[in-house]
Structures are given as C-alpha cells and as structure tokens.
Design an enzyme around this catalytic site. Structure first.
Site, PDB file in Angstrom:
ATOM      1  N   LYS A  34      -1.273  -9.300  18.026  1.00  0.00           N
ATOM      2  CA  LYS A  34      -0.892  -7.892  18.125  1.00  0.00           C
ATOM      3  C   LYS A  34      -1.696  -7.068  17.119  1.00  0.00           C
ATOM      4  O   LYS A  34      -2.377  -7.609  16.250  1.00  0.00           O
ATOM      5  CB  LYS A  34       0.601  -7.722  17.887  1.00  0.00           C
ATOM      6  N   ARG A 130      16.961  -5.336  13.525  1.00  0.00           N
ATOM      7  CA  ARG A 130      16.048  -4.401  14.193  1.00  0.00           C
ATOM      8  C   ARG A 130      16.329  -4.458  15.686  1.00  0.00           C
ATOM      9  O   ARG A 130      16.937  -3.557  16.255  1.00  0.00           O
ATOM     10  CB  ARG A 130      14.592  -4.759  13.897  1.00  0.00           C
ATOM     11  N   TYR A 254     -12.483  11.638  -8.487  1.00  0.00           N
ATOM     12  CA  TYR A 254     -11.510  12.716  -8.349  1.00  0.00           C
ATOM     13  C   TYR A 254     -10.389  12.601  -9.385  1.00  0.00           C
ATOM     14  O   TYR A 254      -9.856  11.513  -9.629  1.00  0.00           O
ATOM     15  CB  TYR A 254     -10.887  12.706  -6.956  1.00  0.00           C
ATOM     16  N   MET A 302     -13.229   9.341   0.333  1.00  0.00           N
ATOM     17  CA  MET A 302     -13.209   9.095   1.767  1.00  0.00           C
ATOM     18  C   MET A 302     -14.291   8.111   2.195  1.00  0.00           C
ATOM     19  O   MET A 302     -14.033   7.209   3.015  1.00  0.00           O
ATOM     20  CB  MET A 302     -13.367  10.399   2.549  1.00  0.00           C
TER      21      MET A 302
END
Length: 372
Positions: A34, A130, A254, A302
């Site tokens: 999956k 779940r 940053y 990024m």
C-alpha cells in the site's frame, strides 16, 4: 540533471521478504504494498515479489488496479474493503479479495450478484478501535457470510496496536481475544503485522501481513537480532552542489537556528522538503558524505539542506550524500535513525518522498529493472 535520486534495491526487498517468511515458516506472508509500496513503487515491488508472495495487500481499489493493469495476477487484498457499493463490480471483475469491517459493507456485498464468490477477510476490532466488528458482532457476521453465495473463502483478520512494544498487556489482551474468536469460528486467521512477524510467534497465523519491514525499516520499539538483519531497500542519494567556509558566530539557513562556534565548512546538498525530506529534521541529523557521517546544520529548505563537513576530508562538489540508505563504500544510515531526529517514524519519511524524486530500480534478476 539534479542529483537527487531514490535508488530502490529490489534484491534487498526480496531478502527482507524471505526473512519474513523465515520468521514464520508455518504461515503465508502477504506482501503489503500500500501507499505506493511505502514510497518505493508498488508495481516494481510487486513484480520483484510476484513469484514469491501468495498475495499482495493494498488500501484501496485504486491501488489494486495499478497492480492489475501492470500485469500482477496474484490475489490482492483490499485491507479497508470497499469505500462505496459501486466498487463491488470492479472487485468482482478484477478478482480481488476484500476486507469487510462494517455493517454497510456487509449489506452491500449481500445485495450484490458477483460472477464468482468474492473471498472475504472479516475484520474484528480486538482493541485497536479503528475498524472492525466487535467480537460478538463477528460471530453473527461470520455465520451470515458462511451462508451467503456472494462470499467465497473466509478469513478472520485483526490489527495489533502495540506489537512494536517489548512488553504490552494490551497486546496480550488483543491476542487472547482474537485467538478465542478464531477457535470458536474455526476460522483461518491473519493477525501479524511487521513487528509481530519479527518478534511475536504467538501472533503468526494462516496469513501474516509484513509491511514496512519489507522495505528495510525496523518497526520494533527495541530491535532484536532478526530485525537487525533487515536490509535497506531505498537509498535516498544526492550530492554536494556548493561549499562555503564560514567564520565563527555566523548563522546558517532560515531563522538562524544554527550558529557556528568555530571556522566551519558548510556543504549545500540538493535535497529539501520539496522532495519529501522532513523539514523538522533537527541540527545534528546525520547524513553520509562520501560514506562518512556528518551533521545537518540549519533548517531544511524546500530544495536544499546544509551539512557541517568541517571534520571531513575529501569533500568536493559532486561528493555523494546519502540521506538514508547505503553509501557507495558500504556504510549504512538507517531511515529509522533519521526519523528519530525528525521526531517521526520511518513510514512518514519513506512514503513522503515526492514524485519529483526519480526512482531508479536495481534488480540483479532483471536488467534493466522494471519501472512502475
């Protein structure tokens, strides 16, 4: 061409699958592919395992159809079953196996007329809370399915919430619940996920469902001798694209999170959160530069990240940088270790590698390896 590539070692995938089988020789191991094979490419991984695995498991019809359209003929289990009644026509046409975890799915199946009975994996909620029927509901539902012409071969399944822990009372309660129910129903059982496959023989049953372990990640809270032998399948590899020599008391990246405390050499690497490398990676997160460990220095951008290579020799433009996986010199940096520095788990890193990162498949049994 940008140097960031996810190298996928299909020989290692097969090695890990064989390990799953060796852990539970009396069980059959369904290969879970999956989430696009946990980010590795579901079709390429299924093709590599198709002569070994008795079945594959996915989360949705869309994922199953990628495999069917790619030529995979083995049984495919829909672990969450159908999401609407109109999917049953495709389940029937493509010969899929389906989980049934809710009354509405049961009603949809019983109102459908398939060309051939559909194999059903009845999901019981043994404590994960779940999906699944309660044990009492499962008794009644199993009886209904056994009499229904729409349902083919039946299996009972459940999911373990704490199999990764070394000691867990909740695990013991879940195990007792499921084993008691399976005995009452005379039902073949599927219970063991990756951690249970590796560490809990008492959870091994007719079908196990190894997932992340197939891709070389250790899912155990504390690894054991078996999980230590897992081989990394994905190597996320890039290169140094710039070098900067920086004075003490200067900042990098940053927000100025990383501040130099000595003359520092910074390597800029072509990889960032736009590729799926986790922006939460802390200063000190390891990478391998020419097979040598070096720490992340500054926030991930990024498209780039920065690494302190002051203590390394031989670093130059184009030097290999392994973000996780196996370096050319054989050194290994596990995705599990990187995940801990990002305050996450390997699953999120592997499935988070974005489509702009090309996958390159390596397979000694098939050259060139199949692309997804």
């Amino acid at each position: 061409m940008r140097p960031l590539i996810a190298h996928i070692d299909l020989d290692a995938l097969r090695q890990n699958y064989r390990l799953a089988c060796d852990c539970a020789p009396q069980s059959r191991s369904v290969a879970v592919v999956k989430a696009d094979g946990y980010g590795h490419g579901a079709l390429a991984c299924a093709r590599a395992l198709e002569v070994h695995a008795p079945a594959f498991a996915v989360a949705s019809l869309e994922e199953a159809l990628v495999l069917r359209h790619g030529g995979i003929e083995a049984p495919i289990v829909l672990l969450e079953g159908i999401f609407s009644a109109d999917e049953l026509a495709a389940v029937d046409a493509y010969r899929l196996w389906m989980a049934v975890h809710s009354r509405w799915q049961l009603d949809a199946l019983l109102a459908f007329t398939p060309d051939a009975p559909i194999p059903v994996w009845l999901k019981v909620d043994s404590g994960m809370h779940r999906l699944g029927f309660t044990p009492d509901e499962a008794d009644r539902t199993w009886a209904m399915l056994r009499e229904a012409p729409q349902a083919g071969e039946l299996h009972l399944m459940s999911h373990l919430a704490t199999a990764d822990a070394r000691h867990s009372e909740h695990y013991a309660r879940q195990l007792a619940c499921v084993h008691d129910l399976a005995r009452r129903l005379g039902a073949p059982l599927s219970l063991a996920n990756s951690p249970a496959t590796l560490a809990h023989p008492d959870a091994h049953a007719a079908f196990n469902r190894p997932g992340v372990m197939l891709y070389g990640s250790d899912p155990l809270e504390k690894g054991n001798a078996v999980s230590a032998s897992l081989a990394p399948v994905m190597t996320l590899c890039s290169a140094v694209i710039a070098l900067r020599d920086i004075d003490p008391d200067e900042v990098v990246g940053y927000g100025g999170r990383f501040r130099t405390d000595r003359p520092t050499r910074i390597a800029v690497v072509a990889a960032g959160y736009g590729d799926g490398y986790d922006r939460h990676a802390a200063d000190g997160t390891p990478v391998l530069v020419n097979g040598q460990r070096a720490p992340l220095a500054g926030k991930v951008s990024m498209d780039m990240l920065t690494v302190d290579v002051t203590d390394l020799d031989g670093v130059d433009i184009g030097s290999e940088v392994v973000l996780w996986g196996r370096a050319t010199n054989g050194a290994v940096l596990s995705v599990d270790e990187v995940a801990r520095h990002c305050d996450t788990i390997s699953y999120t890193l592997l499935t988070g590698v974005l489509p702009r990162v090309p996958r390159r498949y390596h397979d000694s049994l098939r050259q060139p390896a199949p692309a997804p």
